[in-house]
Scaffold this motif. Structure first.
Motif, PDB file in Angstrom:
ATOM      1  N   ASP A 254      48.489 -46.389 -24.130  1.00 42.40           N
ATOM      2  CA  ASP A 254      49.227 -46.085 -23.223  1.00 42.40           C
ATOM      3  C   ASP A 254      48.555 -46.149 -21.723  1.00 42.40           C
ATOM      4  N   VAL A 255      49.178 -47.112 -21.243  1.00 41.64           N
ATOM      5  CA  VAL A 255      48.312 -47.880 -19.826  1.00 41.64           C
ATOM      6  C   VAL A 255      48.639 -46.680 -18.706  1.00 41.64           C
ATOM      7  N   GLU A 256      49.864 -46.285 -18.703  1.00 40.26           N
ATOM      8  CA  GLU A 256      50.191 -45.616 -17.524  1.00 40.26           C
ATOM      9  C   GLU A 256      49.409 -44.271 -17.601  1.00 40.26           C
ATOM     10  N   GLU A 257      49.430 -43.870 -18.856  1.00 43.63           N
ATOM     11  CA  GLU A 257      48.807 -42.278 -19.049  1.00 43.63           C
ATOM     12  C   GLU A 257      47.065 -42.575 -18.813  1.00 43.63           C
ATOM     13  N   GLY A 258      46.854 -43.883 -18.983  1.00 37.94           N
ATOM     14  CA  GLY A 258      45.224 -44.309 -18.796  1.00 37.94           C
ATOM     15  C   GLY A 258      44.971 -44.181 -17.241  1.00 37.94           C
ATOM     16  N   MET A 259      46.040 -44.702 -16.301  1.00 42.28           N
ATOM     17  CA  MET A 259      45.665 -44.800 -15.146  1.00 42.28           C
ATOM     18  C   MET A 259      45.780 -43.216 -14.520  1.00 42.28           C
ATOM     19  N   ARG A 260      46.758 -42.488 -15.150  1.00 44.97           N
ATOM     20  CA  ARG A 260      46.680 -40.972 -14.741  1.00 44.97           C
ATOM     21  C   ARG A 260      45.456 -40.300 -14.897  1.00 44.97           C
ATOM     22  N   ARG A 261      44.797 -40.501 -16.116  1.00 43.63           N
ATOM     23  CA  ARG A 261      43.694 -39.724 -16.545  1.00 43.63           C
ATOM     24  C   ARG A 261      42.608 -40.286 -15.808  1.00 43.63           C
ATOM     25  N   ALA A 262      42.392 -41.714 -15.548  1.00 42.00           N
ATOM     26  CA  ALA A 262      41.103 -42.320 -15.104  1.00 42.00           C
ATOM     27  C   ALA A 262      41.421 -43.645 -14.698  1.00 42.00           C
ATOM     28  N   ARG A 263      41.809 -43.596 -13.195  1.00 42.69           N
ATOM     29  CA  ARG A 263      42.527 -44.949 -12.420  1.00 42.69           C
ATOM     30  C   ARG A 263      41.366 -45.793 -12.556  1.00 42.69           C
ATOM     31  N   GLY A 264      40.037 -45.308 -11.847  1.00 42.19           N
ATOM     32  CA  GLY A 264      39.178 -46.132 -11.686  1.00 42.19           C
ATOM     33  C   GLY A 264      38.068 -46.367 -12.727  1.00 42.19           C
ATOM     34  N   ALA A 265      38.529 -46.262 -13.842  1.00 42.09           N
ATOM     35  CA  ALA A 265      37.715 -46.476 -15.074  1.00 42.09           C
ATOM     36  C   ALA A 265      37.008 -48.040 -14.908  1.00 42.09           C
ATOM     37  N   ARG A 266      35.765 -48.143 -15.431  1.00 41.92           N
ATOM     38  CA  ARG A 266      35.229 -49.259 -15.461  1.00 41.92           C
ATOM     39  C   ARG A 266      35.741 -50.295 -16.577  1.00 41.92           C
ATOM     40  N   ALA A 267      36.100 -50.068 -17.685  1.00 40.05           N
ATOM     41  CA  ALA A 267      36.685 -50.842 -18.847  1.00 40.05           C
ATOM     42  C   ALA A 267      37.668 -49.938 -19.743  1.00 40.05           C
ATOM     43  N   VAL A 268      38.003 -50.691 -20.742  1.00 39.30           N
ATOM     44  CA  VAL A 268      38.806 -50.242 -21.697  1.00 39.30           C
ATOM     45  C   VAL A 268      38.309 -50.623 -23.100  1.00 39.30           C
ATOM     46  N   TYR A 269      38.334 -50.044 -24.151  1.00 36.59           N
ATOM     47  CA  TYR A 269      38.108 -50.502 -25.399  1.00 36.59           C
ATOM     48  C   TYR A 269      39.379 -50.457 -26.082  1.00 36.59           C
ATOM     49  N   ILE A 270      39.640 -51.771 -26.803  1.00 39.04           N
ATOM     50  CA  ILE A 270      40.970 -51.591 -27.433  1.00 39.04           C
ATOM     51  C   ILE A 270      40.970 -52.644 -28.772  1.00 39.04           C
ATOM     52  N   SER A 271      41.793 -52.224 -29.809  1.00 41.35           N
ATOM     53  CA  SER A 271      42.022 -52.896 -31.054  1.00 41.35           C
ATOM     54  C   SER A 271      43.669 -53.429 -31.005  1.00 41.35           C
ATOM     55  N   PRO A 272      43.862 -54.537 -30.243  1.00 39.60           N
ATOM     56  CA  PRO A 272      45.346 -54.652 -30.086  1.00 39.60           C
ATOM     57  C   PRO A 272      46.164 -55.415 -31.074  1.00 39.60           C
ATOM     58  N   SER A 273      45.428 -56.188 -31.798  1.00 36.78           N
ATOM     59  CA  SER A 273      46.209 -56.814 -33.039  1.00 36.78           C
ATOM     60  C   SER A 273      46.479 -55.831 -34.094  1.00 36.78           C
ATOM     61  N   HIS A 274      45.527 -54.899 -34.362  1.00 38.22           N
ATOM     62  CA  HIS A 274      45.686 -54.052 -35.423  1.00 38.22           C
ATOM     63  C   HIS A 274      44.874 -52.951 -35.018  1.00 38.22           C
ATOM     64  N   GLN A 275      45.706 -52.089 -34.361  1.00 39.24           N
ATOM     65  CA  GLN A 275      44.764 -50.735 -33.740  1.00 39.24           C
ATOM     66  C   GLN A 275      44.190 -50.049 -34.890  1.00 39.24           C
ATOM     67  N   PHE A 276      42.756 -49.669 -34.785  1.00 37.14           N
ATOM     68  CA  PHE A 276      42.136 -48.776 -35.662  1.00 37.14           C
ATOM     69  C   PHE A 276      42.152 -47.515 -35.257  1.00 37.14           C
ATOM     70  N   PRO A 277      42.673 -46.653 -35.808  1.00 41.04           N
ATOM     71  CA  PRO A 277      43.028 -46.418 -37.222  1.00 41.04           C
ATOM     72  C   PRO A 277      44.536 -46.703 -37.463  1.00 41.04           C
ATOM     73  N   LEU A 278      45.327 -46.575 -36.408  1.00 42.28           N
ATOM     74  CA  LEU A 278      46.807 -46.304 -36.593  1.00 42.28           C
ATOM     75  C   LEU A 278      47.535 -47.750 -37.274  1.00 42.28           C
ATOM     76  N   GLY A 279      46.978 -48.945 -36.933  1.00 41.70           N
ATOM     77  CA  GLY A 279      47.530 -50.012 -37.341  1.00 41.70           C
ATOM     78  C   GLY A 279      48.592 -50.735 -36.379  1.00 41.70           C
ATOM     79  N   THR A 280      48.848 -49.969 -35.259  1.00 46.49           N
ATOM     80  CA  THR A 280      49.818 -50.671 -34.125  1.00 46.49           C
ATOM     81  C   THR A 280      49.274 -52.004 -33.837  1.00 46.49           C
ATOM     82  N   THR A 281      50.485 -52.885 -33.267  1.00 47.15           N
ATOM     83  CA  THR A 281      50.276 -53.913 -32.651  1.00 47.15           C
ATOM     84  C   THR A 281      50.636 -53.875 -31.233  1.00 47.15           C
ATOM     85  N   MET A 282      50.003 -54.317 -30.449  1.00 50.09           N
ATOM     86  CA  MET A 282      50.069 -53.794 -29.092  1.00 50.09           C
ATOM     87  C   MET A 282      51.115 -54.817 -28.634  1.00 50.09           C
ATOM     88  N   THR A 283      52.195 -54.263 -27.829  1.00 50.72           N
ATOM     89  CA  THR A 283      53.333 -55.357 -27.389  1.00 50.72           C
ATOM     90  C   THR A 283      52.920 -56.074 -26.296  1.00 50.72           C
TER      91      THR A 283
END
Ligand code: PLP
Length: 490
Positions: A254-283
């Motif tokens: 949830d990118v918007e929630e990320g911006m709300r929680r830490a707008r100036g974050a330096r990086a993000v870690y993601i598994s967009p093709s098959h999210q670990f562990p939930l298995g979601t595919t990022m739209t």
């Protein structure tokens, strides 16, 4: 009776000018080395002739010292085995290092600090990892690996290793393997890169470590998918990063929630093709939103593409890296799933302007990965075995996935809600809210079934309870029996 073979002796310190008899210096040295653990119980010590020769002294003081140590019980002899360190140290022996630390407040404090740190790094005790069988997460069908072909390729190179190949090598990895990976990723994952951007790593765990050390300073904030991959938590924690949990919904992080929680974050870690562990595919829209956040806020996206070779439903999903026009994505891949985990070969693709920094980081962390396996891996890809193996495994995992879903249906009815089964080698079974997933996993481990609880994958408060079930390394018969046993656990 077996004993450790003669092994290395730490340097023996004796001083001919000390005024202390030589045999006494020697016996004192051995006692201290045994008590401090430098000589292990059962370890063979050199013969008196050999030690006297090494120390360039007469054999008599060595014989006397050994006699003394035998009499005191520090050494023991067995016919045909020579002299060894006793397997039971004499009781009442003066305190060695272990005894000292127990009575010294400072060392005890240090030991506790270290134990606390290890627990932080490792998380709760994971009894569910004790079993190799159903449903160990991340385990491919190892019994179906083409071992004969692989052995032939490894042997071919092992027999012909040149002096150059046995020497120190490029930290970025073996050139032809980097070429082969760049071609493979371009064709199958729409990754845009050339071989100069590919770095070979010792698995993606090391790639995560390198990312953390190259991209972040201690205290920097990193968005982490929540729930997410515990291996990534470990890597960023060791680098002293401040991890910010960002929830994952049906569209991905949830990118918007990320911006709300830490707008100036330096990086993000993601598994967009098959999210670990939930298995979601990022739209697609979330991908674009994340890329524009990274570009605008000068942040890095670490894309973990750990198992995209196996996709069963819907269209193939291209990598996020392929959409990146601003050079913000570091792409990670691994051979742990398509080959086998103990190979410990993975790779990363880094933006062109970061290549020198990543070479330096990779060099600092463990110089480079084993050349022999890189050579064999190059041939495995070039000769077509890699593509063939992936095709065979995709068909096999498709069957196993169906078998698992059917078994869950048969044995557990509505008690386990299956999600994330479109790709990869694992799925999640959501448990009723009031069921403790750690307790179920522990209970299952007692029945010889390995299921990973979902809740430790959360950095924040777990919002769901569930079990992660790997099906790659399990036959349909084992799947059925494993689910039957699991059904008894909650
Ligand atoms: C999300 C994720 N990334 C990466 C890996 C692979 O790690 P490695 O290449 O270090 O074996 C796994 C293995 O289970 C994983 O689940």
């Amino acid at each position: 009776m077996t004993h450790a073979s003669a092994s290395f002796l730490p340097p023996v310190a004796i001083d001919p000018d000390s005024g202390m008899p030589m045999y006494q210096q020697l016996s004192d040295w051995f006692r201290r080395a045994i008590l401090d653990g430098h000589l292990r119980p059962g370890q063979r010590v050199p013969s008196t002739r050999h030690l006297a020769g090494e120390l360039n002294i007469s054999r008599i003081p060595v014989l006397s010292a050994y006699d003394q140590l035998l009499a005191e019980g520090y050494l023991e002899t067995f016919t045909g085995s020579g002299t060894c360190v006793a397997r039971a140290i004499p009781s009442g022996a003066p305190g060695g290092r272990r005894l000292r630390s127990a009575s010294n407040g400072e060392s005890v404090g240090a030991a506790r600090r270290i134990a606390r740190r290890a627990a932080q790094l490792h998380g709760p005790e994971q009894t569910w990892l004790d079993s190799l069988g159903a449903f160990r997460v991340g385990m491919p069908a190892l019994d179906r690996f083409p071992t004969a072909i692989w052995a032939r390729l490894v042997n071919r190179h092992a027999r012909q290793l040149t002096v150059e190949q046995m020497s120190y090598a490029d930290p970025a990895g073996h050139g032809p393997l980097r070429e082969a990976i760049a071609t493979y990723l371009g064709a199958s994952r729409a990754v845009r890169c050339d071989a100069s951007q590919v770095l070979i790593t010792t698995g993606s765990q090391q790639a995560l470590q390198i990312c953390a050390h190259v991209l972040l300073d201690a205290g920097d904030r990193v968005w982490m998918e929540d729930p997410g991959y515990p291996g990534a938590h470990q890597a960023f924690r060791t680098a002293g990063a401040q991890m910010v949990p960002v929830p994952v919904d049906g569209d991905g992080i949830d990118v918007e929630e990320g911006m709300r929680r830490a707008r100036g974050a330096r990086a993000v870690y993601i598994s967009p093709s098959h999210q670990f562990p939930l298995g979601t595919t990022m739209t697609a829209s979330r991908r674009m939103q994340l890329l524009s956040w990274a570009e605008r806020d000068d942040a890095w996206i670490i894309e973990d593409d750990y198992d995209s070779e196996y996709r069963f439903g819907g269209k193939p999903v291209a990598s996020l890296q392929g959409l990146d026009t601003a050079g913000r994505v570091i792409y990670l891949g691994t051979f742990s799933k398509v080959m086998y985990p103990s190979l410990r070969v993975g790779y990363m693709v880094v933006p062109k302007d970061l290549v020198p920094a990543f070479h330096a980081g990779r060099d600092a962390i463990d110089t480079f990965s084993s050349t022999l396996f890189q050579l064999a891996m190059t041939d495995f890809i070039r000769e077509g075995h890699f593509a063939r193996h992936i095709r065979t495994m995709r068909a096999l995992y498709r069957e196993r996935r169906v078998a698992l879903i059917q078994a869950i249906d048969r044995w557990m009815g509505g008690r386990l809600e299956v999600i994330g089964a479109d790709a990869g080698m694992q799925l999640v079974g959501l448990l009723p809210e009031d069921v403790d997933d750690i307790a179920v996993s522990r209970e299952a481990a007692g029945h010889g079934v390995s299921v990973r609880p979902l809740s430790p994958c959360y950095l924040g408060t777990p919002s769901r309870s569930g079990l992660i079930l790997g099906y790659g390394g399990v036959t349909p018969a084992q799947i059925d029996e494993g689910v039957r046993r699991l059904s008894l656990c909650f």
